[in-house]
Design a protein around this motif. Sequence first.
Motif, PDB file in Angstrom:
ATOM      1  N   UNK A   1     -14.031  -3.478 -10.853  1.00  0.00           N
ATOM      2  CA  UNK A   1     -13.392  -4.401  -9.925  1.00  0.00           C
ATOM      3  C   UNK A   1     -14.424  -5.402  -9.432  1.00  0.00           C
ATOM      4  N   UNK A   2     -13.950  -6.582  -9.088  1.00  0.00           N
ATOM      5  CA  UNK A   2     -14.816  -7.630  -8.544  1.00  0.00           C
ATOM      6  C   UNK A   2     -14.039  -8.378  -7.474  1.00  0.00           C
TER       7      UNK A   2
ATOM      8  N   UNK B   1     -10.190 -12.859  -3.253  1.00  0.00           N
ATOM      9  CA  UNK B   1      -9.320 -12.412  -4.339  1.00  0.00           C
ATOM     10  C   UNK B   1     -10.009 -11.292  -5.111  1.00  0.00           C
ATOM     11  N   UNK B   2      -9.213 -10.389  -5.682  1.00  0.00           N
ATOM     12  CA  UNK B   2      -9.737  -9.203  -6.369  1.00  0.00           C
ATOM     13  C   UNK B   2      -9.359  -9.266  -7.843  1.00  0.00           C
ATOM     14  N   UNK B   3     -10.309  -8.861  -8.693  1.00  0.00           N
ATOM     15  CA  UNK B   3     -10.156  -8.926 -10.139  1.00  0.00           C
ATOM     16  C   UNK B   3     -10.480  -7.564 -10.738  1.00  0.00           C
TER      17      UNK B   3
ATOM     18  N   UNK C   1      -8.850 -10.024 -14.966  1.00  0.00           N
ATOM     19  CA  UNK C   1      -7.613 -10.633 -14.499  1.00  0.00           C
ATOM     20  C   UNK C   1      -7.415 -10.304 -13.036  1.00  0.00           C
ATOM     21  N   UNK C   2      -6.670 -11.144 -12.343  1.00  0.00           N
ATOM     22  CA  UNK C   2      -6.521 -10.961 -10.896  1.00  0.00           C
ATOM     23  C   UNK C   2      -5.524  -9.857 -10.577  1.00  0.00           C
ATOM     24  N   UNK C   3      -5.906  -8.998  -9.640  1.00  0.00           N
ATOM     25  CA  UNK C   3      -5.013  -7.961  -9.117  1.00  0.00           C
ATOM     26  C   UNK C   3      -4.023  -8.633  -8.175  1.00  0.00           C
ATOM     27  N   UNK C   4      -2.752  -8.429  -8.425  1.00  0.00           N
ATOM     28  CA  UNK C   4      -1.711  -9.093  -7.649  1.00  0.00           C
ATOM     29  C   UNK C   4      -1.266  -8.242  -6.462  1.00  0.00           C
TER      30      UNK C   4
ATOM     31  N   UNK D   1     -14.416  -4.256  -2.069  1.00  0.00           N
ATOM     32  CA  UNK D   1     -13.768  -3.540  -3.159  1.00  0.00           C
ATOM     33  C   UNK D   1     -14.600  -2.321  -3.533  1.00  0.00           C
ATOM     34  N   UNK D   2     -13.970  -1.353  -4.182  1.00  0.00           N
ATOM     35  CA  UNK D   2     -14.663  -0.162  -4.671  1.00  0.00           C
ATOM     36  C   UNK D   2     -13.895   0.413  -5.842  1.00  0.00           C
ATOM     37  N   UNK D   3     -14.622   0.979  -6.805  1.00  0.00           N
ATOM     38  CA  UNK D   3     -14.009   1.631  -7.961  1.00  0.00           C
ATOM     39  C   UNK D   3     -14.409   3.095  -7.983  1.00  0.00           C
TER      40      UNK D   3
END
Length: 324
Positions: A37-38, A44-46, A70-73, A81-83
Amino acid sequence: GDGPAGGLACDYYSPVPSQGLPTNVVAVDGGWHDNSVAMTADGRVWSCGYNGPDHVVLGRPGATWEPSWGEVQGLPQCVGVAAGEDHSLALAKDGTVYAWGENAKGQLGNGTNTFSGTPVQVPGLTGVVGVTAGSYFSVAVLSNGNVYVWGDNNQGQFGLGSTSIGSTVPVLVPVAGVRAISAGYGRIVAVLDGGSVLTWGGYWQDGYLTPTAVEGLSGVTDVASGFWHDLAILGDRSVVQWEVGLADPAPVPGITGVVAVAGGDCFSLAATGDGKLWGWGANDLGQLGDGTGASRETPVRIMTLAGVTAVGAGRYHGFAVGQP
């Protein structure tokens, strides 16, 4: 890193530009199942990486192996963010938390064990200032220094003195005054207001079922957890590291002025204030990005990058926000 995660097409031993990301990335993190994740400066989060039927973790439509970001909707403006093992978290600007991905252990925190391919809000959490995700569990630290954990508790991640069944909703951990936190494989490391460090959870017999002080540490400003080890940045911007089980923290030689660290499976990355990127540890899959497959006992500079401001690590892959 190993596999398509992080915008990589196969094993790369030197940094390559990620595909599909804007140029204003400010934070990035990698999970244990090649999910990444970024976050960009506009909140915005990707995501990218593995999105197979057994680990639906992108939070958006995508191929089984999705090498492009791709962007998380469906998310509000975010600030973090965290994965985790097979799920991801996003911290919204208003202090609420969203989660998506696998949920067999309740790691999404929404009171169910049903996975979600799109973000769902973690109910009951407000005033959150930091999130981190581990192996089938999630963690949030609030502005008042309280910490909540949800998901798996098989290694004492809740800090309550047992490895009893976990929770599908957030549970308060008996700690106070926490200002920074990081989750690794089955454990949590936290920095207190005074700069001391606590840890709980662990790896089988090496774990601690209640929050326990890491001896010999003071003046800590930030921490990062890898799969088997933890790292801390001290007030003088040096770094120490230790293995699971509270082995004595040892200085990492050869780097000063560190502003960010990240840990993966037996490897570490660090960014220094002059924009340089360093790596050490396992390198058989190109985790260190130094152009070789040779492991390093001491930090080696990753020469092709400059202006590095943030780092992230998955189990076998690493990230740096900087300039090629």
